[in-house]
Motif scaffolding. Sequence first.
Motif: not given
Length: 243
Positions: A189-212
Motif C-alpha cells: 500500500r505504501q508503494a501504491m500511494y508513494a509520492g502523494r500523487l493519488s487523490l485524497q478523500p477530501e478532494d472528492v468530498a469538495k466536489i460533492v459539496v459543490a455539485v449539491l
Amino acid sequence: MTTALITGATSGIGRAMAVALAEAGYEVYALGRSEVALNELRATQRGITPIALELTDRDSLHASMSGLQVDVLINNAGIMPPLGAFADMAVSDIDSTLEVNLSAAVLLTRLVVPQMRERQSGHILFTGSTAGHAPSPNFAVYSATKAAISAFAASLRAELSPAGIRITEIVPGRVETQLYRDILDSEARQAMYAGRLSLQPEDVAKIVVAVLALPPAAAVTRFDILPTRPVAPININSRVLKP
C-alpha cells in the motif's frame, strides 16, 4: 434542514463526505458497519447521526429507513475483492462484491426513491470508479459492479429527471483510502500511494459539496476526478495495479 444519507461513512471517501456535508450545514446520517468508527465520527463532527448496520442485511436496512426523510442519498459503500484472475476467484468473494457494490445500492435507492418522487425533489449520487469505464486485468468483478452502477445511474436519471430528481455518478481515479487494506500488505500500500500523487478523500468530498450546491435546474450527471500527474502502474507480487 437538508438531510443527507451516506453509506460507507466509516472511512475514506464516505467519511470525508460526511464531514464536509455536516460542515456545510446538512443533517448527515452516516451509515456503516463499525459502530465504534461511527461514534468517533459523531464525536468529532457536529450534525452527524450514526446508523450502524450491515448494508446487506435487508431487514435492518429497511427498518432503519422507516420514517427517515432523505433529501440526498449517496451510495458510496463498496469493497475490493482479492486481486487476481477471475478464474481463480472464490465464489464467496464474487457474491459479496456483487451484494455490497451493486445489490445493496440498488435496494437502498429503491427504499428512498418513492419519497423523493412524492416530493418532486432529491439528489442521488453513486460512487463509481474509473475501473467501470476502463477495465483492466484482475479487476473483472469489481469493474463489472462499477459498470453496472454507471448504467443504473444513467437509466435512473432518464426515469426520474421529469420528477426533478437529480442523479450524479462520481468517477474517481486512484484515491488514497483503505479500499485495499484487506488485500494488500502495508508495504504494498505504501508503494501504491508513494509520492502523494493519488487523490485524497477530501478532494472528492469538495466536489460533492459543490455539485449539491447547484440550483435545482442544474444537474451534474457525472464527474470524473483523477490525479493531476499520471499514476504509474505498480507491480505487486506479479500483479499490475492501475488507477
